[in-house]
Design a protein around this motif. Structure first.
Motif, PDB file in Angstrom:
ATOM      1  N   LYS A 144       8.501 -18.138  23.892  1.00  0.00           N
ATOM      2  CA  LYS A 144       8.212 -17.071  22.945  1.00  0.00           C
ATOM      3  C   LYS A 144       7.071 -17.478  22.026  1.00  0.00           C
ATOM      4  N   LYS A 193      13.351 -21.075  24.479  1.00  0.00           N
ATOM      5  CA  LYS A 193      14.805 -20.880  24.520  1.00  0.00           C
ATOM      6  C   LYS A 193      15.342 -21.414  25.852  1.00  0.00           C
ATOM      7  N   ASP A 234      18.814 -21.615  26.192  1.00  0.00           N
ATOM      8  CA  ASP A 234      20.226 -21.422  25.886  1.00  0.00           C
ATOM      9  C   ASP A 234      21.070 -21.061  27.096  1.00  0.00           C
ATOM     10  N   SER A 235      20.454 -20.790  28.231  1.00  0.00           N
ATOM     11  CA  SER A 235      21.254 -20.474  29.418  1.00  0.00           C
ATOM     12  C   SER A 235      21.714 -21.721  30.160  1.00  0.00           C
ATOM     13  N   ASN A 284      21.744 -25.445  25.572  1.00  0.00           N
ATOM     14  CA  ASN A 284      22.268 -25.540  24.207  1.00  0.00           C
ATOM     15  C   ASN A 284      23.024 -24.312  23.675  1.00  0.00           C
ATOM     16  N   HIS A 285      23.533 -23.494  24.582  1.00  0.00           N
ATOM     17  CA  HIS A 285      24.527 -22.485  24.167  1.00  0.00           C
ATOM     18  C   HIS A 285      25.494 -22.366  25.342  1.00  0.00           C
ATOM     19  N   GLN A 286      24.962 -22.010  26.503  1.00  0.00           N
ATOM     20  CA  GLN A 286      25.664 -22.288  27.761  1.00  0.00           C
ATOM     21  C   GLN A 286      25.109 -23.618  28.285  1.00  0.00           C
ATOM     22  N   MET A 287      25.979 -24.439  28.824  1.00  0.00           N
ATOM     23  CA  MET A 287      25.550 -25.756  29.303  1.00  0.00           C
ATOM     24  C   MET A 287      25.914 -25.956  30.763  1.00  0.00           C
ATOM     25  N   SER A 307      24.278 -29.054  19.326  1.00  0.00           N
ATOM     26  CA  SER A 307      23.860 -28.991  20.719  1.00  0.00           C
ATOM     27  C   SER A 307      23.602 -30.349  21.346  1.00  0.00           C
ATOM     28  N   TYR A 328      13.850 -26.418  10.676  1.00  0.00           N
ATOM     29  CA  TYR A 328      12.992 -25.246  10.801  1.00  0.00           C
ATOM     30  C   TYR A 328      13.735 -24.103  11.472  1.00  0.00           C
ATOM     31  N   THR A 329      14.660 -24.451  12.390  1.00  0.00           N
ATOM     32  CA  THR A 329      15.439 -23.415  13.082  1.00  0.00           C
ATOM     33  C   THR A 329      16.255 -22.590  12.088  1.00  0.00           C
ATOM     34  N   HIS A 330      16.890 -23.295  11.148  1.00  0.00           N
ATOM     35  CA  HIS A 330      17.735 -22.584  10.187  1.00  0.00           C
ATOM     36  C   HIS A 330      17.043 -22.419   8.836  1.00  0.00           C
TER      37      HIS A 330
END
Lengths: 189, 189
Positions: A15, A21, A23-24, A27-30, A60, A99-101
């Motif tokens: 992006k 990202k 996350d698939s 670091n969200h789904q692993m 993560s 920076y993420t949060h």
């Protein structure tokens, strides 16, 4: 690590602003099979170090560190980001900017679990500006333990963290280092 | 699970107010050999379910879920507690009250990673009042997925969560259920 690079190209979402990202699978789904290959690769890269403990940071990094720890035969300790009733006694702390949060937070590790006799490998999913990694290294320094090195899944080569940490003489191993060419195409260093 | 019960008696710290600290082996420092035995036991207990995904919640559930997932051959998804720039798109949410941190928080899971075709096993380290588990079950319900059951390492039998969740007909399997006798001595149910 070609397997990870291929997976980033296949399932990662790039992006604007250098955001990637994953996350698939990371670091969200692993994807646990992928995590096992990552763990084996870290074990190969740090096989000459007498690692006694793996240190990571919630959230993560934890899954990656636990799967990797099987190939080192050592426990995992994760730094906590939130103050908790369950974290008492003497603790190491360090302040990290996310920076993420978009905020500063304090990371905490109980002094019981890292001591001067340890040789600690730091593992995390991402390295960008390096603030989290520097926070973890500060905690290891406070403990008097030896830093074995840092194992990172994905380093953003276009940000400063990796360069700075390598300039300290740290054995930093990133399995995929992402850069962009002048046309904005993704390159692996 | 005798191995876990013995470890709780050996290394757990029981404090006033029903607090049990297992941070030396389960949720701050993690003994990966123990986690592997826990994972095998969950696989045995849920072997008749067609589990397609494991759902847990950050942070301390993640390591346990990832190690266990190796024995199921499925991915892990963890619910996030913090709003993040990295979590966009459509999400399932649920509100959970944390007694440990004494606040309400929203848990979030991307809709991409749990669908109506999934059969989801929930794994977590602790069950006390059950609020986190109920939040995760609400997310599974929103997704239309089947709930395979819940695998918990340590249940506080003297709190209401387990009783309530079993009353819903959920296949809840806790590897160690702690009670106290009238003299305050620890018992495993």
């Amino acid at each position: 690590m070609k397997l990870l690079q291929d997976r980033i190209l296949k399932d990662g979402v790039f992006k604007e602003g250098g955001i990637l990202k994953v996350d698939s699978f990371l670091n969200h789904q692993m994807d646990i099979e992928l995590l096992n290959e990552i763990g084996k690769e870290f074990a190969r890269l740090f096989k000459d170090k007498k690692v006694s403990k793996i240190l990571t940071i919630e959230a993560s990094g934890i899954g990656i560190a636990c799967i990797a720890a099987q190939y080192f035969g050592v426990p995992v300790v994760f730094a906590k980001k939130a103050q908790s009733k369950n974290l008492d006694g003497e603790i190491y702390t360090s302040t990290v900017h996310s920076y993420t949060h978009d905020k500063e937070y304090i990371i905490r590790v109980s002094k019981k679990f890292i001591t001067k006799d340890d040789c600690v490998l730091v593992i995390d999913d991402f390295l960008a500006n390096g603030k989290a990694l520097i926070g973890l290294m500060e905690i290891i320094e406070q403990s008097g333990a030896e830093l074995a090195g840092c194992g990172i899944c994905i380093e953003k080569g276009f940000q400063d963290g990796g360069k700075y940490i390598r300039s300290l003489g740290v054995d930093l191993q990133s399995l995929a280092i992402i850069d962009y060419d002048e046309n904005g195409n993704v390159l692996f260093r």
